[in-house]
Enzyme design. Structure first.
Site, PDB file in Angstrom:
ATOM      1  N   THR A   3       0.787  -1.236   0.000  1.00 42.03           N
ATOM      2  CA  THR A   3       0.000   0.000   0.000  1.00 42.03           C
ATOM      3  C   THR A   3       0.819   1.286   0.000  1.00 42.03           C
ATOM      4  O   THR A   3       0.259   2.361   0.196  1.00 42.03           O
ATOM      5  CB  THR A   3      -0.939   0.015   1.214  1.00 42.03           C
ATOM      6  OG1 THR A   3      -0.156  -0.027   2.406  1.00 42.03           O
ATOM      7  CG2 THR A   3      -1.906  -1.151   1.181  1.00 42.03           C
ATOM      8  N   ASP A   4       2.115   1.195  -0.213  1.00 42.89           N
ATOM      9  CA  ASP A   4       2.942   2.406  -0.210  1.00 42.89           C
ATOM     10  C   ASP A   4       3.358   2.757  -1.634  1.00 42.89           C
ATOM     11  O   ASP A   4       4.171   2.064  -2.247  1.00 42.89           O
ATOM     12  CB  ASP A   4       4.181   2.185   0.660  1.00 42.89           C
ATOM     13  CG  ASP A   4       5.020   3.441   0.833  1.00 42.89           C
ATOM     14  OD1 ASP A   4       4.691   4.475   0.213  1.00 42.89           O
ATOM     15  OD2 ASP A   4       5.999   3.391   1.581  1.00 42.89           O
TER      16      ASP A   4
END
Length: 172
Positions: A3-4
């Site tokens: 999710t980064d």
């Protein structure tokens, strides 16, 4: 899902012409029911289906069901803006519209009229989505988002207790 969206988390291999993910520090799982309903909501956003966006937003916890019409309108409009790349047939040119500005303009209304915070799952998911959109804008990418969404939607295995309100829908 990782999710980064930080650019330094990816490595381009020029020999194989592939992008490799090299940082899994911001990875997380999502509950099956959340994924089922979120995928339905993305398709509803792409199709401009206000009623389904509102229903899925209630099921997911974005809305309580007692919001003002002002909040509902801002929420639905923001959803349609985010769904815009998935609504266009063919390739979507990320430089053709200003998605970030459109969302920002609606954000003030939503902050003022929101009755509940968004569900926990969406903070990381929307961080990744906004990062992907920003990367596409920076790269001047043209991506067949609608076709990709339909492929994922049609191949996805919804849970047994899932509703099938969008089974006959397609991206216009």
């Amino acid at each position: 899902m990782q999710t980064d969206p930080n650019w330094s988390n990816f490595l381009y291999d020029s020999v194989t012409k592939t992008i490799n993910l090299i940082d899994f520090g911001a990875a997380r799982d999502y509950p099956k029911r959340f994924v089922d309903d979120y995928l339905r909501m993305v398709l509803a956003c792409a199709n401009g289906d206000r009623d389904v966006v509102i229903e899925m937003s209630k099921r997911l916890g974005f809305l309580t069901g007692t919001e003002s019409e002002i909040m509902l309108d801002a929420h639905v409009q923001a959803s349609f803006v985010v769904g815009l790349p998935f609504a266009k047939p063919g390739g979507y040119d990320f430089c053709s519209t200003n998605i970030t500005q459109s969302i920002s303009n609606l954000g003030a209304t939503m902050l003022k009229h929101r009755l509940t915070p968004p569900p926990d799952e969406v903070y990381s998911l929307h961080r990744k989505l906004s990062g992907a959109f920003l990367a596409c804008i920076k790269l001047g990418a043209v991506v067949p988002c609608g076709e990709l969404l339909l492929k994922v939607y049609n191949e996805y295995q919804f849970g047994e207790d899932s509703i099938s309100i969008l089974s006959n829908r397609s991206v216009s």
